[in-house]
Design a protein around this motif. Structure first.
Motif, PDB file in Angstrom:
ATOM      1  N   GLU A 198      46.161 -14.858  20.436  1.00  0.00           N
ATOM      2  CA  GLU A 198      47.448 -15.227  19.857  1.00  0.00           C
ATOM      3  C   GLU A 198      48.167 -13.961  19.423  1.00  0.00           C
ATOM      4  O   GLU A 198      47.590 -13.119  18.716  1.00  0.00           O
ATOM      5  N   ALA A 199      49.412 -13.812  19.862  1.00  0.00           N
ATOM      6  CA  ALA A 199      50.207 -12.647  19.476  1.00  0.00           C
ATOM      7  C   ALA A 199      51.684 -12.982  19.615  1.00  0.00           C
ATOM      8  O   ALA A 199      52.080 -13.680  20.560  1.00  0.00           O
ATOM      9  N   PHE A 200      52.489 -12.511  18.663  1.00  0.00           N
ATOM     10  CA  PHE A 200      53.939 -12.703  18.701  1.00  0.00           C
ATOM     11  C   PHE A 200      54.303 -14.186  18.822  1.00  0.00           C
ATOM     12  O   PHE A 200      55.222 -14.562  19.552  1.00  0.00           O
ATOM     13  N   ASP A 201      53.553 -15.041  18.121  1.00  0.00           N
ATOM     14  CA  ASP A 201      53.790 -16.485  18.126  1.00  0.00           C
ATOM     15  C   ASP A 201      53.611 -17.108  19.504  1.00  0.00           C
ATOM     16  O   ASP A 201      54.185 -18.158  19.808  1.00  0.00           O
ATOM     17  N   ARG A 202      52.821 -16.459  20.369  1.00  0.00           N
ATOM     18  CA  ARG A 202      52.549 -17.002  21.698  1.00  0.00           C
ATOM     19  C   ARG A 202      51.062 -16.836  22.003  1.00  0.00           C
ATOM     20  O   ARG A 202      50.367 -16.065  21.359  1.00  0.00           O
ATOM     21  N   ARG A 203      50.612 -17.568  23.024  1.00  0.00           N
ATOM     22  CA  ARG A 203      49.220 -17.458  23.461  1.00  0.00           C
ATOM     23  C   ARG A 203      49.175 -16.708  24.781  1.00  0.00           C
ATOM     24  O   ARG A 203      49.978 -16.951  25.689  1.00  0.00           O
ATOM     25  N   PHE A 204      48.223 -15.773  24.908  1.00  0.00           N
ATOM     26  CA  PHE A 204      48.080 -14.970  26.110  1.00  0.00           C
ATOM     27  C   PHE A 204      46.644 -15.069  26.623  1.00  0.00           C
ATOM     28  O   PHE A 204      45.705 -15.308  25.862  1.00  0.00           O
ATOM     29  N   VAL A 205      46.488 -14.859  27.918  1.00  0.00           N
ATOM     30  CA  VAL A 205      45.167 -14.763  28.543  1.00  0.00           C
ATOM     31  C   VAL A 205      44.944 -13.324  28.964  1.00  0.00           C
ATOM     32  O   VAL A 205      45.815 -12.703  29.589  1.00  0.00           O
ATOM     33  N   LEU A 206      43.790 -12.773  28.606  1.00  0.00           N
ATOM     34  CA  LEU A 206      43.387 -11.435  29.029  1.00  0.00           C
ATOM     35  C   LEU A 206      42.214 -11.563  29.992  1.00  0.00           C
ATOM     36  O   LEU A 206      41.262 -12.307  29.720  1.00  0.00           O
ATOM     37  N   VAL A 207      42.287 -10.856  31.116  1.00  0.00           N
ATOM     38  CA  VAL A 207      41.224 -10.886  32.119  1.00  0.00           C
ATOM     39  C   VAL A 207      40.754  -9.466  32.378  1.00  0.00           C
ATOM     40  O   VAL A 207      41.569  -8.560  32.609  1.00  0.00           O
ATOM     41  N   SER A 208      39.436  -9.270  32.344  1.00  0.00           N
ATOM     42  CA  SER A 208      38.837  -7.973  32.650  1.00  0.00           C
ATOM     43  C   SER A 208      37.983  -8.109  33.902  1.00  0.00           C
ATOM     44  O   SER A 208      37.177  -9.036  34.020  1.00  0.00           O
ATOM     45  N   VAL A 209      38.187  -7.192  34.863  1.00  0.00           N
ATOM     46  CA  VAL A 209      37.481  -7.231  36.144  1.00  0.00           C
ATOM     47  C   VAL A 209      36.897  -5.858  36.427  1.00  0.00           C
ATOM     48  O   VAL A 209      37.534  -4.832  36.143  1.00  0.00           O
ATOM     49  N   HIS A 210      35.695  -5.831  36.986  1.00  0.00           N
ATOM     50  CA  HIS A 210      35.098  -4.582  37.456  1.00  0.00           C
ATOM     51  C   HIS A 210      35.244  -4.512  38.970  1.00  0.00           C
ATOM     52  O   HIS A 210      34.884  -5.458  39.677  1.00  0.00           O
ATOM     53  N   ALA A 211      35.789  -3.413  39.466  1.00  0.00           N
ATOM     54  CA  ALA A 211      35.894  -3.177  40.905  1.00  0.00           C
ATOM     55  C   ALA A 211      34.846  -2.144  41.298  1.00  0.00           C
ATOM     56  O   ALA A 211      34.842  -1.028  40.777  1.00  0.00           O
ATOM     57  N   LEU A 212      33.944  -2.532  42.195  1.00  0.00           N
ATOM     58  CA  LEU A 212      32.901  -1.634  42.661  1.00  0.00           C
ATOM     59  C   LEU A 212      33.300  -1.083  44.013  1.00  0.00           C
ATOM     60  O   LEU A 212      33.558  -1.850  44.951  1.00  0.00           O
ATOM     61  N   ASN A 213      33.366   0.226  44.129  1.00  0.00           N
ATOM     62  CA  ASN A 213      33.798   0.848  45.377  1.00  0.00           C
ATOM     63  C   ASN A 213      33.003   2.126  45.605  1.00  0.00           C
ATOM     64  O   ASN A 213      33.085   3.057  44.800  1.00  0.00           O
ATOM     65  N   ALA A 214      32.220   2.152  46.686  1.00  0.00           N
ATOM     66  CA  ALA A 214      31.447   3.330  47.065  1.00  0.00           C
ATOM     67  C   ALA A 214      30.579   3.823  45.902  1.00  0.00           C
ATOM     68  O   ALA A 214      30.490   5.019  45.633  1.00  0.00           O
ATOM     69  N   GLY A 215      29.976   2.877  45.192  1.00  0.00           N
ATOM     70  CA  GLY A 215      29.082   3.247  44.111  1.00  0.00           C
ATOM     71  C   GLY A 215      29.750   3.556  42.797  1.00  0.00           C
ATOM     72  O   GLY A 215      29.077   3.835  41.806  1.00  0.00           O
ATOM     73  N   ARG A 216      31.057   3.489  42.743  1.00  0.00           N
ATOM     74  CA  ARG A 216      31.781   3.748  41.498  1.00  0.00           C
ATOM     75  C   ARG A 216      32.345   2.448  40.946  1.00  0.00           C
ATOM     76  O   ARG A 216      32.718   1.537  41.695  1.00  0.00           O
ATOM     77  N   VAL A 217      32.398   2.348  39.616  1.00  0.00           N
ATOM     78  CA  VAL A 217      32.902   1.154  38.950  1.00  0.00           C
ATOM     79  C   VAL A 217      34.230   1.485  38.282  1.00  0.00           C
ATOM     80  O   VAL A 217      34.343   2.451  37.528  1.00  0.00           O
ATOM     81  N   HIS A 218      35.243   0.666  38.582  1.00  0.00           N
ATOM     82  CA  HIS A 218      36.568   0.845  37.991  1.00  0.00           C
ATOM     83  C   HIS A 218      36.864  -0.366  37.103  1.00  0.00           C
ATOM     84  O   HIS A 218      36.735  -1.512  37.539  1.00  0.00           O
TER      85      HIS A 218
END
Length: 250
Positions: A198-218
């Motif tokens: 909840e922020a600024f009198d509104r509701r938000f969705v936060l999404v966190s994703v890990h991208a794996l590429n050539a052995g590295r994680v972003h």
């Protein structure tokens, strides 16, 4: 002469809409920018001097409304003029119509949008209850003229439901990009978590994703306001999180 009228379509793509605008009298080129959520953010036009900028803006508004039932604020349309004349072009067939269901009135309207820019259209999603407390989500995206479906199942509880629709979106992206899911592929996406705030009198969705590429994680992250439904907000936030990473692999 103006553009030859074409049948009104239920949906639109950036490519077909730019083609329509370039068929208008005096328009040399057109570029459309859409922001997350599917709303057109900017329309940039290069025109000859045969039509005034004000008339060009009115022509654009009328054409979008007539062909795609799409209303755009005139303040989002910018016109640059050139003294060079528009080169004659071969007769064009009507702008292509996307196959399948039309984008939601926002349910199916474009979300990031141009195939030439390697961006996706959010077509829609379906929800099925498989058995007690288990829900199956199906998300459909378009990339150019190609459609992709992603599915995932999870617990039909508030947090589990949000994670399920995020995983369905990720599976859809992986299908479109040809990554993940099998050995030998060096890239994949993995959901880290979904949270509502909840922020600024509104509701938000936060999404966190890990991208794996050539052995590295972003670490990737996206956010979207809950305007229609939490499911839709999760899809938009997931696409926002992965947009730049995905465009680098198309």
């Amino acid at each position: 002469m103006g553009a030859t009228p074409t049948p009104r379509t239920e949906g639109w793509t950036i490519a077909s809409t730019e083609a329509l605008l370039e068929s208008l009298t005096g328009v040399v080129s057109a570029r459309i920018v859409a922001k997350p959520g599917g709303e057109i953010e900017e329309i940039h036009l290069l025109t000859t001097e045969e039509v005034s900028p004000k008339q060009t803006v009115r022509n654009v508004e009328s054409a979008l409304l007539a062909h795609f039932d799409l209303e755009v604020d005139h303040r989002k349309i910018s016109v640059a003029r050139t003294s060079a004349h528009k080169k004659p072009q071969p007769e064009k067939s009507p702008p292509p119509t996307p196959s399948g269901p039309a984008p939601e009135a926002v349910s199916l309207r474009p979300i990031q949008a141009s195939a030439s820019g390697g961006r996706f259209l959010f077509v829609g999603h379906q929800v099925e209850t498989e058995r007690s407390h288990v829900v199956r989500m199906r998300v459909t995206l378009m990339l150019g003229e190609n459609r992709f479906d992603g599915e995932a199942s999870g617990t039909d509880l508030p947090r589990g439901r949000l994670e399920t629709v995020a995983n369905a979106t990720i599976q859809c992206l992986e299908k479109a990009l040809g990554v993940g899911g099998t050995e030998g592929r060096r890239s994949s996406l993995q959901l880290d978590g979904v949270r509502t705030v909840e922020a600024f009198d509104r509701r938000f969705v936060l999404v966190s994703v890990h991208a794996l590429n050539a052995g590295r994680v972003h670490a990737l992250a996206g956010a979207a306001a809950v305007d229609e439904s939490p499911d839709r907000a999760v899809i938009l936030a997931t696409l926002q999180a992965t947009d730049r990473w995905a465009r680098g692999r198309i």
